[in-house]
Design an enzyme around this catalytic site. Structure first.
Site, PDB file in Angstrom:
ATOM      1  CG  HIS A  50      -2.039   0.882   1.274  1.00  0.00           C
ATOM      2  ND1 HIS A  50      -1.931   2.240   1.063  1.00  0.00           N
ATOM      3  CD2 HIS A  50      -3.353   0.653   1.503  1.00  0.00           C
ATOM      4  CE1 HIS A  50      -3.128   2.794   1.167  1.00  0.00           C
ATOM      5  NE2 HIS A  50      -4.000   1.849   1.434  1.00  0.00           N
ATOM      6  CD  GLU A 104      -3.415   1.554  -2.248  1.00  0.00           C
ATOM      7  OE1 GLU A 104      -4.074   0.521  -2.017  1.00  0.00           O
ATOM      8  OE2 GLU A 104      -3.853   2.694  -1.986  1.00  0.00           O
TER       9      GLU A 104
HETATM   10  C1  BG6 Z   1      -7.056   1.873  -0.152  1.00  0.00           C
HETATM   11  C2  BG6 Z   1      -8.506   1.532  -0.374  1.00  0.00           C
HETATM   12  O1  BG6 Z   1      -6.256   0.778  -0.530  1.00  0.00           O
HETATM   13  O2  BG6 Z   1      -6.841   2.132   1.224  1.00  0.00           O
HETATM   14  C3  BG6 Z   1      -9.381   2.650   0.148  1.00  0.00           C
HETATM   15  O3  BG6 Z   1      -8.743   1.297  -1.760  1.00  0.00           O
HETATM   16  C4  BG6 Z   1      -9.054   2.949   1.582  1.00  0.00           C
HETATM   17  O4  BG6 Z   1     -10.747   2.290   0.000  1.00  0.00           O
HETATM   18  C5  BG6 Z   1      -7.579   3.236   1.715  1.00  0.00           C
HETATM   19  O5  BG6 Z   1      -9.822   4.066   2.011  1.00  0.00           O
HETATM   20  C6  BG6 Z   1      -7.115   3.546   3.129  1.00  0.00           C
HETATM   21  O6  BG6 Z   1      -7.515   2.569   4.000  1.00  0.00           O
HETATM   22  P1  BG6 Z   1      -7.271   2.708   5.558  1.00  0.00           P
HETATM   23  O7  BG6 Z   1      -7.844   1.477   6.174  1.00  0.00           O
HETATM   24  O8  BG6 Z   1      -5.768   2.784   5.731  1.00  0.00           O
HETATM   25  O9  BG6 Z   1      -7.928   3.985   6.000  1.00  0.00           O
END
Ligand code: BG6
Length: 282
Positions: A154, A257
């Protein structure tokens, strides 16, 4: 290349390039090439282990997003667990640090929601010659039954201004638009995906040689990966509703990501899977 172990993280340094990885979440929080920081960490990110890091490269495992059949929270538990530093390996050009995770290291309340046996290893390699970064996640089923998972790297890339930022290499690929309620679009028509509002898309089966991020008319970074899907995410002005994101922080990152998230992967006992990305500053 010197490797410095601190209480909460480990840093590989080579000249003016470096990479820092926290043991919490095995989250890489900094990748500097020739003095330039390539990775974004929110001004309000918590680095004390109380919450997944808002920025860097959190690891998503054993599933991406939320899954109807699972009670695990969004993006699983890898990013909320303390990984163990393993061996450091060096060649003439590269240094690799490896971190590992097994169920005993996962917070108990989360581990009980996904009670499978596994061994995960995350390897981060910094090339001292060209500053390239390789991050690789390997997962092995050490259980006696098959299980299924999805996984994703991510990555929050730093950008001078997301409003001038583009992502190249996604043309022609189908995507799911989460902002539009999961609308499935057959093909991306643009040569350059730009950000002018909240964006949250899963590009499926991307087979680009490389995906390139640019900003202010210059290419910033390229991504090569063996992973099939690319998620593009920026929260835009909803950043103000996030406790761990500064109101204006959204202008300074783009998440691109690499992952395998469109369908579950099944691992039989003793089988392994590996997914990686190679990032080059441009
Ligand atoms: C992304 C998702 O990978 O991560 C989004 O596609 C999400 O939908 C984002 O909002 C952040 O996620 P988190 O759990 O770290 O707030």
């Amino acid at each position: 290349m010197p490797v410095t172990r601190a209480e909460k993280n480990v840093t590989i340094t080579h000249g003016s390039s470096s990479a820092t990885i926290y043991f919490f979440g095995a989250t890489l929080t900094s990748w500097i090439v020739d003095g330039r920081e390539m990775i974004f960490v929110s001004s309000k990110a918590l680095l004390d282990g109380s919450k997944a890091v808002r920025g860097g490269i959190p690891l998503v495992f054993p599933h991406f997003g939320t899954v109807e059949t699972s009670r695990l929270p969004q993006h699983g538990f890898a990013r909320n667990s303390v990984w163990e530093l393993g061996p450091v390996t060096e060649t003439a050009e590269e240094t690799t640090v490896a971190l590992s995770l097994t169920p005993g290291q996962v917070p108990f309340a989360l581990a009980t929601l996904w009670p499978k046996k596994f061994q995960a290893t995350y390897s981060v390699t910094l090339n001292g010659r060209d500053g390239k970064l390789r991050t690789s996640l390997q997962v092995t089923n050490t259980d006696s039954e098959p299980w299924e998972f999805t996984a994703l790297l991510h990555t929050y890339f730093a950008t001078p201004d997301v409003r001038t930022t583009g992502v190249q290499g996604l043309t022609g690929f189908p995507f799911t638009d989460k902002v539009a309620g999961g609308l499935r679009v057959e093909a991306e028509t643009r040569d350059r995906v730009t950000i002018a509002g909240e964006v949250d898309r899963i590009y499926h089966g991307v087979k680009s040689e490389e995906v390139v991020i640019d900003a202010e008319g210059k290419n910033l970074v390229s991504i090569r990966t063996n992973l099939p899907d690319i998620v593009v995410w920026n929260i835009w002005t909803k950043a103000k509703d996030m406790a761990d994101m500064g109101d204006e922080d959204y202008k300074h990152y783009i998440c691109v990501e690499a992952g395998s998230v469109s369908k579950f992967i099944t691992l039989k006992p003793q089988e392994s899977w590996e997914g990686h990305q190679i990032l080059a500053s441009l």
